[in-house]
Scaffold this active site. Structure first.
Site, PDB file in Angstrom:
ATOM      1  N   HIS A 187       0.878  -1.165   0.000  1.00  0.00           N
ATOM      2  CA  HIS A 187       0.000   0.000   0.000  1.00  0.00           C
ATOM      3  C   HIS A 187       0.919   1.219   0.000  1.00  0.00           C
ATOM      4  O   HIS A 187       1.603   1.471   0.985  1.00  0.00           O
ATOM      5  CB  HIS A 187      -0.874   0.035   1.270  1.00  0.00           C
ATOM      6  CG  HIS A 187      -1.890  -1.056   1.338  1.00  0.00           C
ATOM      7  ND1 HIS A 187      -3.236  -0.819   1.361  1.00  0.00           N
ATOM      8  CD2 HIS A 187      -1.751  -2.391   1.368  1.00  0.00           C
ATOM      9  CE1 HIS A 187      -3.885  -1.960   1.410  1.00  0.00           C
ATOM     10  NE2 HIS A 187      -3.005  -2.940   1.420  1.00  0.00           N
ATOM     11  N   ARG A 222      -4.270   4.073   2.503  1.00  0.00           N
ATOM     12  CA  ARG A 222      -5.564   3.669   3.044  1.00  0.00           C
ATOM     13  C   ARG A 222      -5.353   3.227   4.487  1.00  0.00           C
ATOM     14  O   ARG A 222      -4.421   2.489   4.789  1.00  0.00           O
ATOM     15  CB  ARG A 222      -6.102   2.527   2.199  1.00  0.00           C
ATOM     16  CG  ARG A 222      -7.423   1.968   2.647  1.00  0.00           C
ATOM     17  CD  ARG A 222      -7.941   0.932   1.661  1.00  0.00           C
ATOM     18  NE  ARG A 222      -9.070   1.424   0.882  1.00  0.00           N
ATOM     19  CZ  ARG A 222      -9.379   1.005  -0.329  1.00  0.00           C
ATOM     20  NH1 ARG A 222      -8.632   0.128  -0.944  1.00  0.00           N
ATOM     21  NH2 ARG A 222     -10.442   1.481  -0.947  1.00  0.00           N
ATOM     22  N   HIS A 245      -7.024   1.009   7.283  1.00  0.00           N
ATOM     23  CA  HIS A 245      -8.040  -0.042   7.361  1.00  0.00           C
ATOM     24  C   HIS A 245      -8.697  -0.085   8.733  1.00  0.00           C
ATOM     25  O   HIS A 245      -8.071   0.223   9.746  1.00  0.00           O
ATOM     26  CB  HIS A 245      -7.421  -1.412   7.058  1.00  0.00           C
ATOM     27  CG  HIS A 245      -7.084  -1.601   5.607  1.00  0.00           C
ATOM     28  ND1 HIS A 245      -5.876  -1.216   5.080  1.00  0.00           N
ATOM     29  CD2 HIS A 245      -7.808  -2.122   4.582  1.00  0.00           C
ATOM     30  CE1 HIS A 245      -5.870  -1.497   3.785  1.00  0.00           C
ATOM     31  NE2 HIS A 245      -7.027  -2.054   3.456  1.00  0.00           N
ATOM     32  N   GLU A 289     -11.542 -14.939   5.842  1.00  0.00           N
ATOM     33  CA  GLU A 289     -12.715 -15.644   6.347  1.00  0.00           C
ATOM     34  C   GLU A 289     -12.445 -17.141   6.490  1.00  0.00           C
ATOM     35  O   GLU A 289     -11.567 -17.700   5.831  1.00  0.00           O
ATOM     36  CB  GLU A 289     -13.900 -15.469   5.368  1.00  0.00           C
ATOM     37  CG  GLU A 289     -14.405 -14.062   5.259  1.00  0.00           C
ATOM     38  CD  GLU A 289     -13.434 -13.145   4.518  1.00  0.00           C
ATOM     39  OE1 GLU A 289     -12.743 -13.617   3.590  1.00  0.00           O
ATOM     40  OE2 GLU A 289     -13.360 -11.963   4.890  1.00  0.00           O
ATOM     41  N   SER A 341     -12.275  -3.234   3.246  1.00  0.00           N
ATOM     42  CA  SER A 341     -12.058  -1.783   3.184  1.00  0.00           C
ATOM     43  C   SER A 341     -13.214  -0.925   2.713  1.00  0.00           C
ATOM     44  O   SER A 341     -13.505   0.105   3.323  1.00  0.00           O
ATOM     45  CB  SER A 341     -10.854  -1.490   2.282  1.00  0.00           C
ATOM     46  OG  SER A 341     -11.130  -1.902   0.960  1.00  0.00           O
TER      47      SER A 341
HETATM   48  I1  8IG Z   1      -6.597  -9.140  -1.429  1.00  0.00           I
HETATM   49  O1  8IG Z   1     -10.275 -13.301   0.655  1.00  0.00           O
HETATM   50  C1  8IG Z   1      -8.029  -9.871  -0.251  1.00  0.00           C
HETATM   51  N1  8IG Z   1      -8.618  -9.114   0.669  1.00  0.00           N
HETATM   52  N2  8IG Z   1     -12.004 -10.313   3.637  1.00  0.00           N
HETATM   53  N3  8IG Z   1     -11.131 -11.833   2.130  1.00  0.00           N
HETATM   54  C2  8IG Z   1     -11.157 -10.596   2.666  1.00  0.00           C
HETATM   55  N4  8IG Z   1     -10.358  -9.618   2.242  1.00  0.00           N
HETATM   56  C3  8IG Z   1      -9.511  -9.905   1.255  1.00  0.00           C
HETATM   57  C4  8IG Z   1      -9.423 -11.164   0.660  1.00  0.00           C
HETATM   58  C5  8IG Z   1     -10.287 -12.185   1.124  1.00  0.00           C
HETATM   59  N5  8IG Z   1      -8.483 -11.112  -0.274  1.00  0.00           N
END
Ligand code: 8IG
Length: 291
Positions: A80, A101, A103, A201, A220
């Site tokens: 980033h 950014r 988060h 997840e 985000s």
């Molecule tokens: I790059 O698989 C990215 N950002 N929540 N899940 C979530 N955020 C992400 C993912 C993902 N890949």
């Protein structure tokens, strides 16, 4: 011995009595001074994979580290880039490109997460283009596929709005702007589900995201989009699918692979975003030139 807290260490958005819109107005003034551009027309936040887009959108007018602007925090993550750039488009419109950014998972509160969006609005931008890297639920979306965000589901249990601020989120991701993009490139669309992160997840959570209507999982954009709408901006959102969401593909997720997929897609995304920005800079929602 630890240093006692000094006045300087208090973040401007956390100071007692701080008003986010006022901090954003101060930030916008610094941007106007540093760029010599009194008013920017369009703003873009570049997420993972989208970083190179700035090079092809227009001519560089000014570039400086975001942390030199009031309210911006140091970047938390490599990949980033923490810069703010002002670009002049071929049409004469001015684009503000935010490569920094904050988060929600960093834990500094929602004010800091959406400060860049509020600053962009205070700098004059009427259109906010939000881009991110995200996981995809559609097995047809190979890593490196860009998709349009058609709507979102905010699972952070947070909101950037403070007090009894009832903001309408119908058509949050402007159908006008999405139609313009699809004329240029017939991208797939999907509903973005924002989780808090920073963990990815579980497969069960991804199945839940699908069951409630989601197609994309990320960390985000939903909170930023809400703040953009509160500020009266038209929102356009893109996700670069850098990985199949957990359980969609049999292989586990790795941050290194996510960064790799972003890098591989960068040239294509830069070209896409340049064409999109040139197109949307032609006319605003009232049919007037944006510059
Ligand atoms: I790059 O698989 C990215 N950002 N929540 N899940 C979530 N955020 C992400 C993912 C993902 N890949």
């Amino acid at each position: 011995m630890a240093e006692p807290h000094s006045i300087e260490s208090v973040h401007p958005l956390d100071a007692p009595g701080a008003v986010p819109a006022e901090v954003a107005a101060r930030a916008a003034q610094v941007i106007a001074d540093r760029t010599g551009v009194a008013r920017h027309d369009i703003a873009l936040t570049l997420g993972s994979g989208w970083g190179r887009a700035a090079e092809s959108i227009g001519e560089l007018v000014a570039e400086f580290p975001a942390e030199e602007v009031p309210g911006f925090s140091k970047p938390a993550l490599t990949g980033h880039t923490g810069s703010i750039r002002s670009l002049r488009l071929p049409s004469g419109a001015h684009a503000l490109v935010i490569g920094a950014r904050t988060h929600f998972y960093e834990g500094h509160g929602v004010r800091r997460v959406v400060h860049s969006v509020r600053t962009a609005a205070a700098a004059g931008a009427r259109i906010m283009v939000l881009t991110n890297g995200a996981g995809g639920l559609d097995p047809d979306w190979a890593p490196g596929t860009p998709v349009l965000i058609s709507d979102h589901i905010n699972l952070t249990a947070a909101s950037p709005l403070e007090g009894a601020t009832f903001v309408d989120l119908t058509d949050l991701y402007s159908s006008r702007l999405r139609a313009l993009v699809r004329e240029l490139d017939p991208l797939d669309e999907g509903v973005y589900v924002q989780f808090r992160g920073p963990h990815y997840e579980t497969p069960a959570e991804v199945r839940m995201a699908g069951a409630i209507g989601g197609d994309i999982v990320g960390m985000s954009t939903a909170l930023e989009a809400i703040a953009a709408r509160e500020a009266g901006m038209e929102v356009l959102g893109f996700s670069l699918i850098t990985n199949a969401a957990a359980g969609i593909s049999p292989t586990p997720l790795s941050h290194a692979e996510v960064i790799e997929a972003g890098k591989a897609a960068e040239a294509h995304l830069a070209e896409l975003l340049a064409r999109v920005v040139a197109r949307i800079a032609e006319t605003d929602a009232d049919g007037e030139p944006v510059a």
